[in-house]
Scaffold this motif. Structure first.
Motif, PDB file in Angstrom:
ATOM      1  N   ASP A 195       3.428   8.448  -1.289  1.00  0.00           N
ATOM      2  CA  ASP A 195       2.201   9.173  -0.949  1.00  0.00           C
ATOM      3  C   ASP A 195       1.943  10.416  -1.793  1.00  0.00           C
ATOM      4  OD1 ASP A 195       2.156   7.484   1.422  1.00  0.00           O
ATOM      5  OD2 ASP A 195       3.644   8.844   2.263  1.00  0.00           O
ATOM      6  N   PHE A 233      -2.728   4.844   6.437  1.00  0.00           N
ATOM      7  CA  PHE A 233      -4.021   5.459   6.123  1.00  0.00           C
ATOM      8  C   PHE A 233      -4.022   5.875   4.658  1.00  0.00           C
ATOM      9  CE2 PHE A 233      -3.146   6.226  10.590  1.00  0.00           C
ATOM     10  CZ  PHE A 233      -4.334   5.834  11.204  1.00  0.00           C
ATOM     11  N   GLY A 234      -5.176   5.746   4.001  1.00  0.00           N
ATOM     12  CA  GLY A 234      -5.290   6.174   2.620  1.00  0.00           C
ATOM     13  C   GLY A 234      -4.641   5.208   1.645  1.00  0.00           C
ATOM     14  N   HIS A 235      -4.459   5.691   0.415  1.00  0.00           N
ATOM     15  CA  HIS A 235      -3.965   4.857  -0.676  1.00  0.00           C
ATOM     16  C   HIS A 235      -2.618   5.345  -1.190  1.00  0.00           C
ATOM     17  CE1 HIS A 235      -7.890   2.934  -0.847  1.00  0.00           C
ATOM     18  NE2 HIS A 235      -8.442   4.131  -0.838  1.00  0.00           N
TER      19      HIS A 235
END
Length: 223
Positions: free
Chosen positions: A67, A97-99
């Motif tokens: 992350d 969540f997110g990339h």
């Protein structure tokens, strides 16, 4: 032998303080970052709270790399030097969540942390072949958390001063949780034997994890 406890941060401050106090007799603590890719309290916050409540015990921040970027690792290293934390780097599961960022390898993160005079470690899977394990041990790490620990046979003929076996305990309370974890575990009646065997091998440190059952975890050192 140093006995460490795995601390999973709670979302409520008072509940977290209570858990820290329950685990106060351990020699140190490992704090996972966003376990299984789920959002959680940042490990350095938990580590700071432990430091303030329990003094200068060993604290390992178990930091995901999937992350974060290099700037974060450098900031974490500065924080860890100031607070006297160790850092163990892992790639980690895909975030919920997110990339993914995927900017740094464990080796590069360890090198960065050590450049700030921080004790830095990585992960090692004890189910790999001996050749793969010794290749991993070539990383410039101060220590390794030994995942997939299935008993003392899995660490024989390895440098026990650098490997911290990760011992997962199953209880009546957490048996459903462990169904979703792809790691070996031990029953409660095996705990003392495993710890005694590791101490007999002159293992320097062991990490105990009892996911979802902090009450049982708190009893281990007293036993």
């Amino acid at each position: 032998m140093e006995i460490l406890a795995e601390v999973h941060a709670k979302w409520k401050l008072e509940k977290l303080k209570k858990e820290i106090d329950l685990l106060s007799e351990f020699d140190g603590y490992d704090i996972p970052d966003a376990a299984l890719g789920e959002p959680s309290v940042i490990p350095s916050v938990v580590g700071t709270l432990i430091r303030e409540r329990l003094g200068n015990k060993r604290i390992i921040l178990n930091q995901r790399l999937v992350d974060v970027n290099e700037l974060f690792v450098r900031s974490l290293s500065i924080t860890s030097r100031m607070m006297n934390f160790d850092v163990a780097f892992t790639q980690g599961d895909k975030p919920k969540f997110g990339h993914e960022v995927n900017q740094l390898s464990s080796q590069r993160a360890i090198e960065i942390a050590k450049s700030y005079n921080v004790r830095a470690g990585g992960m090692i899977s004890l189910r790999k072949s001996k050749d793969e394990i010794f290749s991993r041990l070539d990383l410039p790490a101060d220590f390794f958390l030994g995942l997939h620990f299935s008993g003392v046979k899995s660490i024989l003929n390895l440098p026990l001063d650098k490997i911290i076996p990760y011992v997962i305990i199953r209880t009546d309370k957490n048996k459903e949780i462990l169904k979703g974890i792809s790691q070996p575990y031990f029953e409660t009646e095996e705990v003392k034997l495993i710890i005694d065997q590791l101490a007999g091998l002159n293992v320097k440190s062991v990490l105990i994890s009892v996911p979802g059952d902090v009450e049982y975890l708190s009893k281990i050192v007293r036993k």
